[in-house]
Design a protein around this motif. Structure first.
Motif, PDB file in Angstrom:
ATOM      1  N   HIS A  15       0.842  -1.202   0.000  1.00  0.00           N
ATOM      2  CA  HIS A  15       0.000   0.000   0.000  1.00  0.00           C
ATOM      3  C   HIS A  15       0.882   1.258   0.000  1.00  0.00           C
ATOM      4  O   HIS A  15       0.695   2.176  -0.810  1.00  0.00           O
ATOM      5  N   GLN A  16       1.851   1.274   0.893  1.00  0.00           N
ATOM      6  CA  GLN A  16       2.750   2.425   0.997  1.00  0.00           C
ATOM      7  C   GLN A  16       3.576   2.606  -0.272  1.00  0.00           C
ATOM      8  O   GLN A  16       3.800   3.741  -0.706  1.00  0.00           O
ATOM      9  N   GLU A  17       4.007   1.514  -0.870  1.00  0.00           N
ATOM     10  CA  GLU A  17       4.807   1.597  -2.093  1.00  0.00           C
ATOM     11  C   GLU A  17       3.969   2.109  -3.264  1.00  0.00           C
ATOM     12  O   GLU A  17       4.469   2.875  -4.087  1.00  0.00           O
ATOM     13  N   ILE A  18       2.706   1.723  -3.330  1.00  0.00           N
ATOM     14  CA  ILE A  18       1.812   2.245  -4.373  1.00  0.00           C
ATOM     15  C   ILE A  18       1.726   3.760  -4.257  1.00  0.00           C
ATOM     16  O   ILE A  18       1.889   4.488  -5.240  1.00  0.00           O
ATOM     17  N   GLU A  19       1.471   4.260  -3.052  1.00  0.00           N
ATOM     18  CA  GLU A  19       1.385   5.705  -2.834  1.00  0.00           C
ATOM     19  C   GLU A  19       2.688   6.399  -3.215  1.00  0.00           C
ATOM     20  O   GLU A  19       2.677   7.417  -3.913  1.00  0.00           O
ATOM     21  N   LYS A  20       3.786   5.848  -2.760  1.00  0.00           N
ATOM     22  CA  LYS A  20       5.102   6.448  -3.006  1.00  0.00           C
ATOM     23  C   LYS A  20       5.394   6.552  -4.502  1.00  0.00           C
ATOM     24  O   LYS A  20       5.811   7.605  -4.991  1.00  0.00           O
ATOM     25  N   ARG A  21       5.168   5.469  -5.232  1.00  0.00           N
ATOM     26  CA  ARG A  21       5.472   5.473  -6.661  1.00  0.00           C
ATOM     27  C   ARG A  21       4.550   6.407  -7.444  1.00  0.00           C
ATOM     28  O   ARG A  21       5.017   7.112  -8.347  1.00  0.00           O
ATOM     29  N   LEU A  22       3.268   6.429  -7.108  1.00  0.00           N
ATOM     30  CA  LEU A  22       2.350   7.319  -7.828  1.00  0.00           C
ATOM     31  C   LEU A  22       2.671   8.783  -7.542  1.00  0.00           C
ATOM     32  O   LEU A  22       2.608   9.624  -8.439  1.00  0.00           O
ATOM     33  N   GLN A  23       3.016   9.089  -6.303  1.00  0.00           N
ATOM     34  CA  GLN A  23       3.392  10.463  -5.965  1.00  0.00           C
ATOM     35  C   GLN A  23       4.648  10.874  -6.722  1.00  0.00           C
ATOM     36  O   GLN A  23       4.718  11.977  -7.262  1.00  0.00           O
TER      37      GLN A  23
END
Length: 101
Positions: A15-23
């Motif tokens: 979940h955190q990696e999805i947010e990080k990459r999209l940001q």
């Protein structure tokens, strides 16, 4: 940027990696990543991690003039290997600024 958290589950590493990459890749105006995995427990693709199914709601200036398919491709490209190795299913709701959800 506004980040909304629509789910009550704690955010795991995927979940955190999805947010990080999209940001990092798309600089969204708003981003809401929802972990839908609990509703798919025991179904095909459920790997037991609790992080196999997600919904991404994203508003991004880079989506202006892009088709729905191209927007989804942009999100998938930003997520890269996560889509092949960690995430079984993802619903993507991508819009440009000023578009209604």
């Amino acid at each position: 940027m506004i980040i909304q958290y629509g789910d009550s589950m704690p955010k795991g590493p995927v979940h955190q990696e999805i947010e990080k990459r999209l940001q990092a890749e798309l600089s969204p105006i708003s981003l809401n990543v929802i972990n839908d995995s609990a509703s798919h427990h025991g179904h095909a693709g459920d790997d037991g991690s609790g992080e196999s199914h997600f919904t991404v709601e994203i508003e991004c200036a880079e989506f202006v003039g892009q088709s729905r398919l191209n927007r989804q491709r942009m999100v998938n490209k930003a997520l890269g290997d996560l889509m092949r190795e960690k995430v079984h299913a993802m619903a993507i709701k991508a819009r440009a600024p000023g578009e209604h959800p």
